[in-house]
Design a protein around this motif. Structure first.
Motif, PDB file in Angstrom:
ATOM      1  N   ASP A 112     -44.865 -34.132  14.334  1.00 29.66           N
ATOM      2  CA  ASP A 112     -44.378 -35.275  15.095  1.00 29.66           C
ATOM      3  C   ASP A 112     -44.658 -36.606  14.413  1.00 29.66           C
ATOM      4  O   ASP A 112     -44.283 -37.664  14.901  1.00 29.66           O
ATOM      5  N   GLN A 149     -38.816 -39.384  16.066  1.00 25.56           N
ATOM      6  CA  GLN A 149     -38.046 -39.376  17.299  1.00 25.56           C
ATOM      7  C   GLN A 149     -38.225 -37.986  17.899  1.00 25.56           C
ATOM      8  O   GLN A 149     -38.152 -36.975  17.192  1.00 25.56           O
ATOM      9  N   GLU A 185     -36.602 -35.823  19.587  1.00 22.83           N
ATOM     10  CA  GLU A 185     -35.610 -34.759  19.397  1.00 22.83           C
ATOM     11  C   GLU A 185     -35.549 -34.247  17.959  1.00 22.83           C
ATOM     12  O   GLU A 185     -34.912 -33.228  17.680  1.00 22.83           O
ATOM     13  N   SER A 186     -36.219 -34.918  17.034  1.00 25.03           N
ATOM     14  CA  SER A 186     -36.173 -34.494  15.631  1.00 25.03           C
ATOM     15  C   SER A 186     -37.394 -33.671  15.209  1.00 25.03           C
ATOM     16  O   SER A 186     -37.448 -33.192  14.082  1.00 25.03           O
ATOM     17  N   GLN A 192     -39.732 -30.808  14.350  1.00 24.96           N
ATOM     18  CA  GLN A 192     -39.545 -29.414  13.947  1.00 24.96           C
ATOM     19  C   GLN A 192     -40.884 -28.844  13.506  1.00 24.96           C
ATOM     20  O   GLN A 192     -41.809 -29.590  13.182  1.00 24.96           O
TER      21      GLN A 192
END
Length: 154
Positions: free
Chosen positions: A22, A86, A88-89, A91
């Protein structure tokens, strides 16, 4: 929107494997000029293999103390600059996404003057690992290649 690569050591990348990324930290983000909506690929060069560990889209670039407040954690890597992803990004980190030697040769970094350059090579003609150990801007075809390799490994 600009696309960047930043480096993690092999042990750092391996330790992060399987966990969500994150944020990333570096002393180089301020000078490089990362900003909101840029994309950052985290890479690691281990034993002659380039790993695409993860990618994220930049929400903000902040100091370490501000990153601790935003992420509500005190265990962050010690560095003056932190890129917060962000949501939503975000992984998971992986060591499974690797580039072939041909793909490595096709990488292009964008220099400060706007020119492009492939990874540096040493006197033996081999890729110089030092070429990856800084935060560098990459061109669109390199970004597409890294995204394809990362997506293909998941």
């Amino acid at each position: 929107m600009t696309t960047w690569v930043t480096y993690w050591s092999g042990p750092t990348a391996s330790d992060a494997e399987g966990g969500p990324v994150d944020h990333v930290a570096s002393s180089q983000f301020g000078d490089a000029g990362l900003s909101t909506d840029d994309t950052v690929y985290v890479i690691s060069y281990v034993a002659g293999t380039l790993h695409v560990v993860t990618s994220l889209r930049v929400d903000c670039v902040v100091s370490g103390p501000v990153a601790e407040q935003i992420l509500k954690r005190k265990d962050l890597w010690s560095a003056p600059w932190h890129v917060i992803a962000q949501a939503e990004s975000v992984q998971e980190a992986t060591m499974a996404a690797t580039l072939t030697s041909r793909q490595l040769s096709q990488m292009r970094f964008i220099n400060r003057d706007g020119s492009t350059a492939p990874p540096a090579r040493n006197k033996k003609g081999q890729i110089d690992p030092q070429t990856f150990r800084s935060t560098r801007q990459i061109d669109g075809s390199t970004a597409a290649m890294l995204e394809a390799v990362l997506t293909g490994s998941r």
